[in-house]
Scaffold this active site. Structure first.
Site, PDB file in Angstrom:
ATOM      1  N   GLU A 153       3.767   0.510   0.745  1.00 21.21           N
ATOM      2  CA  GLU A 153       3.121   1.492   1.476  1.00 21.21           C
ATOM      3  C   GLU A 153       4.112   2.152   2.322  1.00 21.21           C
ATOM      4  OE1 GLU A 153      -1.493  -0.321   1.995  1.00 21.21           O
ATOM      5  OE2 GLU A 153       0.061  -0.539   3.753  1.00 21.21           O
ATOM      6  N   GLU A 305      -4.352  -2.796  -3.957  1.00 22.78           N
ATOM      7  CA  GLU A 305      -4.914  -3.557  -2.884  1.00 22.78           C
ATOM      8  C   GLU A 305      -6.331  -3.138  -2.659  1.00 22.78           C
ATOM      9  OE1 GLU A 305      -2.849  -3.731   0.617  1.00 22.78           O
ATOM     10  OE2 GLU A 305      -0.896  -3.754  -0.065  1.00 22.78           O
TER      11      GLU A 305
END
Length: 681
Positions: A153, A305
């Site tokens: 991320e 995710e």
């Protein structure tokens, strides 16, 4: 160059992040047994393991990871091995505080959480490359390895002195000379002329509004600086294992990275998605970011995710109702995902995310969540051979550009209420509710595959993009453009006339004389040529047409009688212009009309409200987001791949239910919406 297919091999990968370093090693045996029970085929390992792998500078400990990968391989579970560089260990920040990021006001962002690194720091980059090199050399040929996952991320910003030096180098490469930079930034305004490169800083905290062109370039630079970190690690792992695909996980619709540029450097595109289960439009948010991920990838992508239940960062973190995890996972498959994964496998007992749900919750495998993820694993195992690697049918493109996003949301604009992401969401919602599957595309990309192209609002458009749009309409395409589009060039200079002349010609407009932004509680009423009325909000414009027909006019306010919506024949195509934001029902009706005139029909018609339909690889996915059981009338004979049962005529979907239908009496080519419905004349 490898791709996602090299990892999936005709399956849908299923699993999640696995953080065994949080648990005693005797727990690992139970983990792999339960993973097999749940149908897990892939786990991501090592994302936040830097301090465990390198507990002191240059002192490495890989023995535990050796045992773990061997154990997973012995049980048939593939490994997506992460480089742990998203979260440097405390020793790096302690010994080298220059690796820590600084905020806009000059304060240091300290270690004690995660992502505490400056992307421009040479020491951070050196240490990140070193741990990545060690991992790649040791595990590049390990039989468990199916993919590499770089960092996590990416999103860290920094305004430190090292960043300033890097920013200046980036500017020299982009602009060449100080004269060109001063021209591009419009530094004649407010006495901002730069005489030496060393005078230039990142746009730190200032007395008043900062230079918009400088802010725009800094957003571009930050995305590029982070991308340099990614590509450096990508190169290392690819050198050791050239046949293994490499990815990193994007945050959904994240402002900080130019996803189009990043996707070009990834073997597979991966996305983290956490829609709010308590939000009425959570499913639409999922569909939007899934469409973006598929478009970035140019095909199948990874859901890296998601949550099995509650997250831990909202003010109130509610679990998912029964069936919603399955429904939203199947939605991702319908929209191109070939990997369905969660954060995380086993729920943490300590740390900042101990209340974040997991596939194996605190209460163990007897929990409803574990039963649901086990059933989902079986569903994906059945779907994989029919779905993996197949395309999603989309004849509509919604144009999106990070440069336009960055430029449109700076201060000093006509309205602070004009929110780029909210606007894209509103237009995508209109198409989603009408079951028109939509790609997202860069405005300068090849648009010829699409019958319909829509622009919610692109304040900044390059010359290449404007020429591309003009050619698209001239050669037969249908364009629907929203307000405040084509106003600025690539350096945020206002186009002559306020809106680019090429775009005005395509739209059949002589001028946009005034922008009339509306207050948050202000509503206008518009009347169509047929006498129907609709409400609009947020924005209005004073238009002068030059050949365009008026589809709707403002009925009240300062612009009463002026065109609100126009339609113009240009070359062989048609261009619409919406100078305001119609209410959701009206926006859906306008876009549905434009789609129908372009020869498009939804993925399935006459469905109950709340039922989403998507076509992928000759299959029809039906997804019930509504609050109760519904029946869907469909022609022909089909088989539901989720149940293995044949059917005719009617499909019943429970609350949060889904069906994946394979027609028994139609060729796959007959299922494509464009093939079923010829263009209207």
């Amino acid at each position: 160059m490898p791709d996602l297919n090299d990892a999936t091999r005709g399956r849908i990968l299923y699993g999640g992040d696995y953080n065994p370093e949080q648990w005693p090693e005797e727990t690992w045996q139970e983990d792999v047994r339960l993973m097999r029970q749940a149908g897990v085929t892939s786990v991501t390992v090592g994302v936040f393991s830097w301090a465990r792998l390198e507990p002191a500078p240059g002192a490495y400990d890989f023995d535990w990871l050796d045992r773990l990968l061997d154990l997973l391989h012995a049980h048939g579970i593939g490994v997506v091995l992460a480089t742990p560089t998203a979260s440097p260990p405390p020793w790096l920040g302690h010994r080298h505080p220059e690796t820590l990021p600084q905020a806009e006001n000059g304060t240091t962002v300290w270690y004690g959480s995660r992502n505490q690194f400056c992307a421009s720091s040479p020491e951070y980059r050196r240490r990140a490359a070193a741990i990545t090199e060690r991992l790649a050399a040791r595990y590049g040929a390990h039989p468990a390895l199916t993919m590499w996952h770089v960092n996590n991320e990416y999103g860290t910003h920094c305004w430190c002195d090292e960043t300033a030096a890097h920013f200046r180098r980036w500017l020299q490469h982009r602009h060449g000379t100080l004269e060109e930079l001063n021209s591009a930034w419009g530094t004649a305004f407010w006495s901002q002329h730069y005489a030496e490169w060393d005078e230039i800083l990142p746009p730190r905290q200032a007395q008043y509004i900062r230079n918009p062109a400088q802010l725009l370039d800094f957003a571009r630079f930050t995305s590029d600086a982070l991308l340099e970190c990614y590509t450096a690690e990508h190169a290392i792992v690819a050198r050791h294992s050239p046949a293994i695909p490499v990815t990193t996980n994007h945050m959904p619709f994240w402002r900080g990275q130019d996803g189009w540029a990043w996707a070009k450097q990834q073997d597979a595109v991966a996305l983290d998605i956490y829609p709010d289960p308590d939000h009425a439009l959570g499913a639409q948010h999922g569909a939007l970011v899934q469409d973006l991920a598929r478009s970035m990838a140019g095909g199948p992508w990874m859901l890296m995710e998601q949550a099995t239940g509650a997250v831990n960062w909202r003010p109130v973190n509610r679990p998912k109702p029964h069936g919603l995890t399955r429904l939203w996972s199947l939605q991702a498959v319908a929209r191109g995902a070939d990997a369905i994964c969660f954060f995380q496998w086993r729920q943490s007992r300590q740390g900042a995310e101990k209340f974040h749900s997991a596939m194996l919750p605190h209460s163990g495998p007897g929990h409803r969540t574990f039963r649901e993820v086990t059933a989902l694993g079986a569903d994906l195992d059945r779907l994989g051979p029919a779905v993996s690697g197949t395309p999603v049918a989309a004849d509509t493109a919604l144009l999106h550009d990070w440069d336009a996003w960055w430029a449109s949301e700076q201060p000093g604009r006509p309205s602070e209420l004009l929110d780029y992401q909210e606007n894209v969401t509103a237009w995508h919602r209109a198409l989603w509710e009408a079951n028109h599957t939509t790609d997202l595309a860069h405005p300068a990309a090849d648009l010829t595959p699409y019958r319909l192209v829509v622009i919610p609002s692109l304040y900044l458009l390059t010359d290449a993009a404007l020429d591309n749009l003009a050619a698209y309409v001239r050669t037969g395409g249908t364009l629907v453009a929203g307000y405040f589009t084509g106003v600025a060039d690539h350096q945020d200079r206002i186009r002559p006339g306020g809106v680019d002349a090429r775009l005005r010609e395509v739209l059949g407009l002589a001028a946009v004389h005034q922008w009339w932004p509306l207050n948050a509680d202000e509503t206008l009423h518009c009347t169509t040529a047929d006498g129907d009325t609709f409400e609009s909000t947020l924005w209005a414009e004073e238009l002068e047409t030059a050949g365009a027909e008026t589809v709707a006019r403002y009925r009240d306010g300062e612009l009463a009688g002026h065109p609100a919506v126009t339609r113009h024949a240009h070359g062989e195509g048609t261009a619409w212009y919406l100078s305001t934001r119609p209410a959701p029902d009206a926006l859906r009706a306008l876009l549905t009309r434009a789609a129908r005139e372009a020869g498009l029909r939804p993925a399935a018609e006459h469905l109950p409200a709340g039922v989403e339909a998507v076509r992928r690889g000759g299959l029809l996915f039906l997804l019930n987001h509504g609050p109760q059981q519904v029946s869907c009338d469909l022609p022909g004979h089909w088989e539901d791949l989720l149940t293995g049962k044949p059917g005719t005529g009617t499909v019943t979907l429970e609350r949060h239910g889904a069906a994946v239908l394979r027609p028994a009496d139609l060729r796959p080519a007959d299922l494509h919406p464009t093939a079923m419905y010829p263009a209207e004349q």
